[in-house]
Design a protein around this motif. Structure first.
Motif, PDB file in Angstrom:
ATOM      1  N   ARG A  85     -23.969  12.639 -26.500  1.00 18.99           N
ATOM      2  CA  ARG A  85     -23.145  11.414 -26.633  1.00 18.99           C
ATOM      3  C   ARG A  85     -21.865  11.550 -25.821  1.00 18.99           C
ATOM      4  O   ARG A  85     -21.407  10.602 -25.191  1.00 18.99           O
ATOM      5  N   LYS A  86     -21.297  12.742 -25.841  1.00 21.57           N
ATOM      6  CA  LYS A  86     -20.073  12.983 -25.054  1.00 21.57           C
ATOM      7  C   LYS A  86     -20.375  12.823 -23.553  1.00 21.57           C
ATOM      8  O   LYS A  86     -19.592  12.247 -22.807  1.00 21.57           O
ATOM      9  N   ALA A  87     -21.550  13.319 -23.135  1.00 23.41           N
ATOM     10  CA  ALA A  87     -21.937  13.197 -21.720  1.00 23.41           C
ATOM     11  C   ALA A  87     -22.037  11.724 -21.328  1.00 23.41           C
ATOM     12  O   ALA A  87     -21.610  11.330 -20.232  1.00 23.41           O
ATOM     13  N   VAL A  88     -22.605  10.901 -22.225  1.00 20.13           N
ATOM     14  CA  VAL A  88     -22.703   9.454 -21.951  1.00 20.13           C
ATOM     15  C   VAL A  88     -21.294   8.876 -21.806  1.00 20.13           C
ATOM     16  O   VAL A  88     -20.990   8.160 -20.838  1.00 20.13           O
ATOM     17  N   ALA A  89     -20.415   9.226 -22.751  1.00 26.40           N
ATOM     18  CA  ALA A  89     -19.045   8.689 -22.734  1.00 26.40           C
ATOM     19  C   ALA A  89     -18.287   9.166 -21.505  1.00 26.40           C
ATOM     20  O   ALA A  89     -17.439   8.440 -20.959  1.00 26.40           O
ATOM     21  N   ASP A  90     -18.574  10.383 -21.045  1.00 24.17           N
ATOM     22  CA  ASP A  90     -17.854  10.964 -19.903  1.00 24.17           C
ATOM     23  C   ASP A  90     -18.420  10.526 -18.552  1.00 24.17           C
ATOM     24  O   ASP A  90     -17.952  10.988 -17.507  1.00 24.17           O
ATOM     25  N   GLY A  91     -19.450   9.679 -18.555  1.00 23.41           N
ATOM     26  CA  GLY A  91     -19.954   9.127 -17.294  1.00 23.41           C
ATOM     27  C   GLY A  91     -20.971   9.990 -16.580  1.00 23.41           C
ATOM     28  O   GLY A  91     -21.234   9.781 -15.394  1.00 23.41           O
ATOM     29  N   PHE A  92     -21.563  10.977 -17.274  1.00 25.18           N
ATOM     30  CA  PHE A  92     -22.656  11.729 -16.635  1.00 25.18           C
ATOM     31  C   PHE A  92     -23.863  10.804 -16.484  1.00 25.18           C
ATOM     32  O   PHE A  92     -24.069   9.877 -17.275  1.00 25.18           O
ATOM     33  N   GLU A  93     -24.652  11.066 -15.439  1.00 21.08           N
ATOM     34  CA  GLU A  93     -25.806  10.204 -15.170  1.00 21.08           C
ATOM     35  C   GLU A  93     -27.118  10.831 -15.627  1.00 21.08           C
ATOM     36  O   GLU A  93     -28.106  10.146 -15.862  1.00 21.08           O
ATOM     37  N   ILE A  94     -27.099  12.152 -15.739  1.00 21.79           N
ATOM     38  CA  ILE A  94     -28.295  12.881 -16.170  1.00 21.79           C
ATOM     39  C   ILE A  94     -27.868  13.970 -17.150  1.00 21.79           C
ATOM     40  O   ILE A  94     -26.873  14.666 -16.912  1.00 21.79           O
ATOM     41  N   VAL A  95     -28.610  14.099 -18.245  1.00 24.68           N
ATOM     42  CA  VAL A  95     -28.394  15.216 -19.164  1.00 24.68           C
ATOM     43  C   VAL A  95     -29.690  16.004 -19.217  1.00 24.68           C
ATOM     44  O   VAL A  95     -30.756  15.450 -19.501  1.00 24.68           O
ATOM     45  N   VAL A  96     -29.602  17.280 -18.903  1.00 29.40           N
ATOM     46  CA  VAL A  96     -30.796  18.122 -18.918  1.00 29.40           C
ATOM     47  C   VAL A  96     -30.783  18.980 -20.178  1.00 29.40           C
ATOM     48  O   VAL A  96     -29.832  19.732 -20.410  1.00 29.40           O
ATOM     49  N   ALA A  97     -31.817  18.842 -20.987  1.00 28.89           N
ATOM     50  CA  ALA A  97     -31.948  19.669 -22.182  1.00 28.89           C
ATOM     51  C   ALA A  97     -32.615  20.977 -21.784  1.00 28.89           C
ATOM     52  O   ALA A  97     -33.713  20.973 -21.231  1.00 28.89           O
ATOM     53  N   VAL A  98     -31.935  22.076 -22.034  1.00 25.71           N
ATOM     54  CA  VAL A  98     -32.507  23.398 -21.751  1.00 25.71           C
ATOM     55  C   VAL A  98     -32.916  23.993 -23.090  1.00 25.71           C
ATOM     56  O   VAL A  98     -32.072  24.364 -23.897  1.00 25.71           O
ATOM     57  N   GLY A  99     -34.191  24.037 -23.349  1.00 30.54           N
ATOM     58  CA  GLY A  99     -34.655  24.535 -24.644  1.00 30.54           C
ATOM     59  C   GLY A  99     -36.063  24.051 -24.902  1.00 30.54           C
ATOM     60  O   GLY A  99     -36.769  23.630 -23.976  1.00 30.54           O
ATOM     61  N   GLY A 100     -36.452  24.095 -26.152  1.00 31.29           N
ATOM     62  CA  GLY A 100     -37.787  23.649 -26.532  1.00 31.29           C
ATOM     63  C   GLY A 100     -37.764  22.215 -27.031  1.00 31.29           C
ATOM     64  O   GLY A 100     -36.768  21.495 -26.860  1.00 31.29           O
TER      65      GLY A 100
END
Ligand SMILES: [Mg+2]
Length: 335
Positions: A85-100
């Motif tokens: 949610r913070k990434a969305v608010a901060d204007g990131f365009e892609i969030v990559v989940a590293v994990g399972g």
């Protein structure tokens, strides 16, 4: 092939900008060649701990002309959703989940119905969704695939309002997920051992399935509600599942002698589970399961207990997802 995501297209635009002074300030070109803002959300405790190498791998394999990146580490359960949610608010365009699948579940919950796309670097133990989407199971390969991935819209599901991206269900697989909970050792062997244990222990329960206007009563060993096709480790529980058709693939393993479940493993591993005579299969966008008492359930492989109705609802095309180009024709299964 020249597409807006391809390196060739980007190179062409850079060439146009450099070759034609009039194009130097063309806003379309400037936007298209601007590096995209991406953040990797890393669960330092998930899966096989391969993600310790994540920074080195990103430095080495990510296309730094196309992406500028940050890495955020989760500190507690649920933190990945807050960070997304913070990434969305901060204007990131892609969030990559590293994990399972569990980490992906948490990140996706923060990205639903936003313009921010989810990417995946598989670092869990099973990596069912990454396998379904064609990311494979190697960190370095997944990062390379992100460089040219294409953005698509995929469905998610919700169980009693809580979202899931890959599979959720009740029964034997819920027991396996509960047995895996709080295990420090993850990976195939612990998963396999607990699956055998659960396979010997779990007793089928009477369930009522309200589906497509019908009421179906069955003694169920498993009811899996699948958006993706795999649990992980190539265990193909719903080989027909597509992630963009607005429908769940509901797979019911009816009560049967236990040896039949074990004998069915080869067909499960080769995508032929529907050939087994104790398997029933339905397609629907909504499902209610009624089963008395406490039940073992799971959301994307995270186990918990539940007492009461289970109401599955479809969240069609609710998540932007980066799909590797090698598999762009199959937001459905890659096999
Ligand atoms: Mg579907």
């Amino acid at each position: 092939m020249l597409t807006p995501e391809s390196d060739g297209f980007r190179t062409l635009l850079i060439h146009m900008r450099d070759a034609h002074p009039v194009e130097r300030n063309n806003p379309f070109i400037l936007e298209a060649i601007r590096p995209k803002k991406v953040v990797f959300i890393v669960n330092p405790n998930s899966g096989t701990r391969m993600q310790a190498k994540i920074k080195d791998n990103i430095e080495r394999y990510l296309n730094h002309r196309k992406f500028e990146y940050g890495i955020w580490y989760t500190e507690r359960p649920g933190h990945a959703t807050e960070l997304a949610r913070k990434a969305v608010a901060d204007g990131f365009e892609i969030v990559v989940a590293v994990g399972g699948d569990g980490s992906i579940n948490e990140v996706a919950a923060g990205l639903l119905n936003t313009n921010v796309a989810l990417g995946i670097v598989p670092a869990g133990s099973g990596n069912g969704l990454a396998m379904h989407l064609g990311y494979g199971r190697k960190i370095e390969d997944a990062i390379k695939k992100l460089n040219s991935a294409e953005c698509k819209l995929m469905d998610c599901g919700a169980l009693n309002g809580r979202p899931f991206v890959n599979v959720a269900g009740i029964g034997f697989d819920g027991l396996v997920s509960n047995l895996m909970q709080n295990q420090t050792k993850r990976g195939f062997i612990p998963y396999f051992i607990r699956s055998i244990k659960a396979g010997l222990e779990y007793i089928s329960k009477p369930c009522e399935l309200l589906i497509n206007g019908e009421s179906i009563h069955e003694n169920c060993f498993v009811v899996t509600v699948a958006n993706g096709s795999m649990y992980g480790y190539n265990v193909s529980i719903a080989p027909d599942a597509r992630m963009d058709d607005g429908l769940f693939s509901v797979v019911v393993l009816k009560e049967a002698p236990r040896w039949q479940y074990f004998m069915a493993m080869p067909s499960v591993m080769t995508g032929k589970i529907f050939n087994e005579n104790f398997v029933r299969h339905y397609s629907t966008n909504e499902l209610i399961i009624k089963s008395k008492g406490d039940n073992y359930i799971h959301f994307d492989g995270e186990g918990s207990m539940h007492n009461g109705d289970l109401h599955f609802t479809m969240l069609p095309k609710s998540l932007k997802i980066l799909v590797p180009r090698e598999a762009i024709y199959s937001v459905s299964a890659t096999s």
